[in-house]
Design a protein around this motif. Structure first.
Motif, PDB file in Angstrom:
ATOM      1  N   ILE A   1      -1.421  -2.092  10.674  1.00  0.00           N
ATOM      2  CA  ILE A   1      -0.305  -2.926  10.227  1.00  0.00           C
ATOM      3  C   ILE A   1       0.954  -1.198  10.199  1.00  0.00           C
ATOM      4  CG2 ILE A   1       1.323  -4.785   9.654  1.00  0.00           C
ATOM      5  CD1 ILE A   1      -1.538  -5.972   9.227  1.00  0.00           C
ATOM      6  N   GLN A   2       1.523  -0.529  10.917  1.00  0.00           N
ATOM      7  CA  GLN A   2       1.929   0.584  10.293  1.00  0.00           C
ATOM      8  C   GLN A   2       3.753  -0.028   9.480  1.00  0.00           C
ATOM      9  OE1 GLN A   2       0.512   3.240  10.912  1.00  0.00           O
ATOM     10  NE2 GLN A   2       0.589   3.703  13.114  1.00  0.00           N
ATOM     11  N   ASN A   3       3.568   1.026   8.275  1.00  0.00           N
ATOM     12  CA  ASN A   3       4.612   0.668   8.233  1.00  0.00           C
ATOM     13  C   ASN A   3       4.917  -0.673   7.421  1.00  0.00           C
ATOM     14  OD1 ASN A   3       5.287   3.587   9.940  1.00  0.00           O
ATOM     15  ND2 ASN A   3       5.857   2.708  10.682  1.00  0.00           N
ATOM     16  N   VAL A   4       4.739  -0.739   6.332  1.00  0.00           N
ATOM     17  CA  VAL A   4       4.647  -2.203   5.711  1.00  0.00           C
ATOM     18  C   VAL A   4       5.149  -1.393   4.630  1.00  0.00           C
ATOM     19  CG1 VAL A   4       3.332  -3.911   4.846  1.00  0.00           C
ATOM     20  CG2 VAL A   4       2.402  -3.231   7.024  1.00  0.00           C
ATOM     21  N   GLY A   5       6.139  -2.394   4.365  1.00  0.00           N
ATOM     22  CA  GLY A   5       7.209  -2.519   2.934  1.00  0.00           C
ATOM     23  C   GLY A   5       8.319  -3.289   2.457  1.00  0.00           C
ATOM     24  N   TYR A   6       9.183  -3.070   2.104  1.00  0.00           N
ATOM     25  CA  TYR A   6      10.064  -4.624   1.813  1.00  0.00           C
ATOM     26  C   TYR A   6      11.161  -3.692   1.461  1.00  0.00           C
ATOM     27  CZ  TYR A   6       8.710  -2.737  -3.309  1.00  0.00           C
ATOM     28  OH  TYR A   6       8.354  -2.599  -4.348  1.00  0.00           O
ATOM     29  N   PRO A   7      12.111  -4.697   1.532  1.00  0.00           N
ATOM     30  CA  PRO A   7      13.701  -4.280   1.404  1.00  0.00           C
ATOM     31  C   PRO A   7      13.780  -3.732   0.036  1.00  0.00           C
ATOM     32  CG  PRO A   7      13.983  -5.900   2.630  1.00  0.00           C
ATOM     33  CD  PRO A   7      12.778  -5.979   2.384  1.00  0.00           C
ATOM     34  N   SER A   8      14.493  -2.492   0.014  1.00  0.00           N
ATOM     35  CA  SER A   8      15.150  -1.945  -2.052  1.00  0.00           C
ATOM     36  C   SER A   8      13.446  -1.648  -2.748  1.00  0.00           C
ATOM     37  CB  SER A   8      15.956  -2.729  -2.325  1.00  0.00           C
ATOM     38  OG  SER A   8      17.153  -3.411  -1.714  1.00  0.00           O
ATOM     39  N   PRO A   9      13.200  -1.101  -2.573  1.00  0.00           N
ATOM     40  CA  PRO A   9      11.471  -1.150  -2.651  1.00  0.00           C
ATOM     41  C   PRO A   9      11.650   0.077  -4.116  1.00  0.00           C
ATOM     42  CG  PRO A   9      11.662   0.824  -1.057  1.00  0.00           C
ATOM     43  CD  PRO A   9      13.122  -0.012  -0.968  1.00  0.00           C
ATOM     44  N   ASN A  10      10.770  -0.617  -4.747  1.00  0.00           N
ATOM     45  CA  ASN A  10      10.988  -0.552  -6.197  1.00  0.00           C
ATOM     46  C   ASN A  10       9.381   0.552  -6.369  1.00  0.00           C
ATOM     47  OD1 ASN A  10       9.548  -0.122  -9.272  1.00  0.00           O
ATOM     48  ND2 ASN A  10      11.622  -1.666  -9.564  1.00  0.00           N
ATOM     49  N   ARG A  11      10.100   2.097  -6.937  1.00  0.00           N
ATOM     50  CA  ARG A  11       8.486   3.042  -7.508  1.00  0.00           C
ATOM     51  C   ARG A  11       8.097   2.967  -8.592  1.00  0.00           C
ATOM     52  NH1 ARG A  11      12.751   5.456  -4.090  1.00  0.00           N
ATOM     53  NH2 ARG A  11      12.252   6.094  -1.996  1.00  0.00           N
ATOM     54  N   SER A  12       7.232   1.698  -9.449  1.00  0.00           N
ATOM     55  CA  SER A  12       7.447   1.598 -10.435  1.00  0.00           C
ATOM     56  C   SER A  12       5.608   0.987 -10.203  1.00  0.00           C
ATOM     57  CB  SER A  12       7.904   0.742 -11.696  1.00  0.00           C
ATOM     58  OG  SER A  12       7.034   0.007 -12.554  1.00  0.00           O
ATOM     59  N   HIS A  13       4.723   1.808  -9.891  1.00  0.00           N
ATOM     60  CA  HIS A  13       3.411   0.583  -9.931  1.00  0.00           C
ATOM     61  C   HIS A  13       3.693  -0.578 -10.575  1.00  0.00           C
ATOM     62  CE1 HIS A  13       1.658   4.840  -8.814  1.00  0.00           C
ATOM     63  NE2 HIS A  13       1.967   4.824 -10.186  1.00  0.00           N
ATOM     64  N   PHE A  14       3.586  -0.587 -11.834  1.00  0.00           N
ATOM     65  CA  PHE A  14       3.913  -1.758 -12.133  1.00  0.00           C
ATOM     66  C   PHE A  14       4.188  -3.247 -11.728  1.00  0.00           C
ATOM     67  CE2 PHE A  14       4.989  -5.706 -14.923  1.00  0.00           C
ATOM     68  CZ  PHE A  14       4.705  -6.371 -15.747  1.00  0.00           C
ATOM     69  N   ARG A  15       5.980  -2.375 -11.533  1.00  0.00           N
ATOM     70  CA  ARG A  15       6.473  -3.925 -10.871  1.00  0.00           C
ATOM     71  C   ARG A  15       6.112  -3.730  -9.080  1.00  0.00           C
ATOM     72  NH1 ARG A  15       8.732  -8.254  -9.913  1.00  0.00           N
ATOM     73  NH2 ARG A  15      10.268  -7.813  -8.583  1.00  0.00           N
ATOM     74  N   SER A  16       6.268  -2.711  -8.545  1.00  0.00           N
ATOM     75  CA  SER A  16       5.783  -2.485  -7.038  1.00  0.00           C
ATOM     76  C   SER A  16       4.628  -4.491  -6.917  1.00  0.00           C
ATOM     77  CB  SER A  16       5.617  -1.207  -6.407  1.00  0.00           C
ATOM     78  OG  SER A  16       5.548  -1.730  -5.287  1.00  0.00           O
ATOM     79  N   GLN A  17       3.575  -3.448  -7.775  1.00  0.00           N
ATOM     80  CA  GLN A  17       2.364  -4.249  -7.391  1.00  0.00           C
ATOM     81  C   GLN A  17       2.687  -6.168  -7.850  1.00  0.00           C
ATOM     82  OE1 GLN A  17      -0.709  -2.780 -10.454  1.00  0.00           O
ATOM     83  NE2 GLN A  17      -1.417  -1.328  -9.043  1.00  0.00           N
ATOM     84  N   GLU A  18       3.420  -5.906  -9.024  1.00  0.00           N
ATOM     85  CA  GLU A  18       4.088  -7.081  -9.251  1.00  0.00           C
ATOM     86  C   GLU A  18       4.868  -8.038  -7.659  1.00  0.00           C
ATOM     87  OE1 GLU A  18       7.480  -8.214 -11.948  1.00  0.00           O
ATOM     88  OE2 GLU A  18       5.709  -8.824 -12.851  1.00  0.00           O
ATOM     89  N   ILE A  19       5.643  -7.515  -7.546  1.00  0.00           N
ATOM     90  CA  ILE A  19       6.518  -7.706  -5.810  1.00  0.00           C
ATOM     91  C   ILE A  19       5.280  -8.392  -4.924  1.00  0.00           C
ATOM     92  CG2 ILE A  19       7.580  -6.966  -4.116  1.00  0.00           C
ATOM     93  CD1 ILE A  19       9.534  -5.722  -6.313  1.00  0.00           C
TER      94      ILE A  19
END
Length: 388
Positions: free
Chosen positions: A105-123
């Motif tokens: 599945i290509q190009n998976v993410g989310y709007p207004s991405p966060n580049r903090s490891h901890f916060r993005s993992q939490e999301i």
């Protein structure tokens, strides 16, 4: 102490050893709820896996222009098809794809991405929006609704720490590092319900953990390893998961992780080693499950909290946004879902996401776990093309 705080203290029973005081022994055991046959196994790649150097858009000139120091040489890329190909360390993944058992599945993410490891993992683990903060995981919410009574092995996390994705209102999951050493110490002394709700909740937690330990021991005793696994942490974790599946633990969700993907420097060497570990461990698991005739019932999902930036930083890469998600087994179509990464249309140097990760979750919930995604707050539409 309130219930939530107590759960946060008692949620992790790791290190492969569980010893409970006598007064916390189970009030009694209940049979597990009847489960459907299918299960989903998650591998979380911690640190931000470089998706562009995993499944590589070698046919786009921007890949080599923007990554002069870390790009994989075109002659080394394997499984080339439609402008994409695999990192040479993923030779077994290429075989799985050729067998029709791996979907990208290509190009998976989310709007207004966060580049903090901890916060993005939490999301990713809570299926929240970028500005939304949730205390319960998306799989924990699913298990709260799925389990009509508390099921300690509704979800199993093979790791040394708990995973937020499995946290719910009730203790329907268990974390264990080494199932071979997972045991409980208890007497047959009966515990009675009291007028103290906190004490009763302590007893409930103890009961579920003891029951979970018993179920895990029975599943391990009923199965054996029939292929050779690599002697890596991920290899051992996937071997345990295969044993639990083959031993009829009747668990819907398994979770584990692999660390080490934060490749700011010396990326080519580090990434090569991590992908080789991943490739060998996953292929052993795939082979074991396929030989057991269970591949159609077991879906393996591999993801990371974000990808890396498109332009290298010299000998490495920095935190990015969108990246591929990989799905193996479970009657997957074996296709590539979505378009090749567009390196001509970037968002401040990052890939633009094409598929919201919660749409991937919605698909897994609906098609593999037979559950309505909106019931746990996931409103994104499921994807087509992942499963047959």
């Amino acid at each position: 102490m309130n219930r939530r705080n107590f759960l946060s203290l008692t949620g992790t029973f790791t290190g492969g050893l569980l010893v409970l005081p006598d007064f916390l022994h189970a009030l009694g055991t209940q049979p597990l709820q009847n489960q459907k046959d299918s299960c989903v196994v998650f591998i979380q790649l911690n640190g931000g896996n470089d998706g562009l150097n995993t499944y590589i858009p070698f046919d786009h000139p921007g890949y080599y222009d923007l990554r002069p120091h870390i790009a994989i040489a075109k002659n080394d890329i394997i499984g080339k098809n439609n402008g994409m190909g695999w990192h040479p360390a993923l030779k077994n993944w290429n075989t799985i794809q050729q067998n029709g058992d791996l979907t990208v599945i290509q190009n998976v993410g989310y709007p207004s991405p966060n580049r903090s490891h901890f916060r993005s993992q939490e999301i990713w683990q809570t299926a929240s929006g970028a500005q939304e903060y949730l205390t319960e995981g998306w799989l924990g919410r699913y298990l709260d609704l799925q389990c009509t009574t508390t099921q300690p092995t509704g979800g199993v996390n093979i790791d040394s720490i708990d995973n937020l994705a499995l946290r719910g209102k009730e203790p329907n999951s268990i974390t264990v590092k080494d199932p071979a050493r997972f045991r409980s110490q208890a007497t047959t002394e009966a515990s009675q319900l009291s007028s103290n709700p906190q004490l009763d909740f302590v007893r409930k937690i103890a009961s579920t953990v003891v029951e979970g330990a018993d179920d895990i021991r029975r599943a391990i005793a009923a199965s054996q390893t029939e292929v050779s696994y690599p002697t890596t942490a991920l290899g051992k974790n996937l071997e345990w998961i295969a044993r639990l599946i083959k031993g009829n633990l009747h668990t819907h969700v398994y979770y584990t992780s692999q660390n080490g993907y934060d490749s700011h420097d010396n990326q080519k060497s580090i990434h090569q080693n991590k992908l080789k570990e991943l490739d060998e461990a996953v292929f052993a698991f795939y082979t074991e499950i396929k030989r057991a005739g269970l591949l159609s019932q077991v879906t393996l999902v591999v993801f990371s909290e974000f990808g890396r930036r498109v332009r290298d930083n010299g000998n490495g890469s920095d935190h990015g946004t969108a990246a591929p998600v990989f799905v193996i087994g479970g009657h997957t179509t074996g296709k590539v879902v979505g378009t090749n990464p567009n390196l001509d249309d970037l968002d401040q140097g990052d890939l633009k996401f094409e598929t919201d990760f919660r749409s991937v979750y919605a698909t897994l919930l609906q098609q593999k776990l037979r559950h309505q995604p909106t019931s746990i707050g996931i409103t994104q539409a499921p994807l087509s093309g992942i499963f047959r």
